[in-house]
Write an enzyme that holds these catalytic residues in place. Structure first.
Site, PDB file in Angstrom:
ATOM      1  N   GLU A 175      -8.229  58.950 -13.737  1.00  0.00           N
ATOM      2  CA  GLU A 175      -7.461  59.821 -14.607  1.00  0.00           C
ATOM      3  C   GLU A 175      -5.958  59.538 -14.571  1.00  0.00           C
ATOM      4  O   GLU A 175      -5.207  60.156 -15.295  1.00  0.00           O
ATOM      5  CB  GLU A 175      -7.723  61.288 -14.225  1.00  0.00           C
ATOM      6  N   CYS A 223      -4.745  62.507 -16.627  1.00  0.00           N
ATOM      7  CA  CYS A 223      -5.030  62.474 -18.056  1.00  0.00           C
ATOM      8  C   CYS A 223      -6.330  63.240 -18.313  1.00  0.00           C
ATOM      9  O   CYS A 223      -7.192  63.317 -17.450  1.00  0.00           O
ATOM     10  CB  CYS A 223      -5.184  61.034 -18.540  1.00  0.00           C
ATOM     11  N   SER A 268       5.178  55.523   2.151  1.00  0.00           N
ATOM     12  CA  SER A 268       5.075  55.548   0.691  1.00  0.00           C
ATOM     13  C   SER A 268       3.690  55.069   0.320  1.00  0.00           C
ATOM     14  O   SER A 268       3.113  54.224   1.007  1.00  0.00           O
ATOM     15  CB  SER A 268       6.108  54.635   0.028  1.00  0.00           C
TER      16      SER A 268
END
Length: 126
Positions: free
Chosen positions: A62, A83, A55
């Site tokens: 961003e 973003c 993981s």
């Protein structure tokens, strides 16, 4: 409709066991997929589970990329959230799926931070 970002939720199937179970390979692929999409990498952290699985998260200017692997199933769950309009999250997804040796990917895009005109907006209490 104006949004703050795009969030790809990807189910990646038929991946190479040895790749999904190798923390360094997963880390390299995830960091490079962010770079391939044009993102600016800030930090990353990955964890290897026993007996198998990895993981991790890559923090980008961003937003982020995250992964959880199930090597015994040849499966990875991947999130790519960006973003702005500089970075295309699909570029990152396609890159990592190729390097994981995926047979196929089932992915969907969720717009994040949807803004409408004030007159059209209403508050919904949950």
């Amino acid at each position: 409709m104006q949004t703050l970002g795009r969030h790809i939720l990807a189910e990646v199937y038929g991946c190479n066991f040895d790749v999904l179970n190798d923390i360094k390979k997963v880390e390299d692929i995830m960091v490079n997929s962010a770079l391939e999409a044009g993102a600016e990498v800030r930090e990353f952290v990955f964890h290897k589970f026993s007996p198998q699985g990895v993981s991790g998260v890559v923090v980008i200017s961003e937003s982020h990329l995250a992964i959880h692997t199930w090597p015994e199933l040849g499966y990875a769950a991947v999130d790519v959230f960006t973003c702005g309009d500089k970075v295309n999250p699909w570029d990152a997804c396609n890159y990592l799926a190729e390097l994981f040796g995926a047979d196929y990917i089932n992915a969907s895009e969720v717009p994040r931070g949807i803004f409408q005109d004030q007159e059209e907006s209403k508050v919904v209490n949950i």
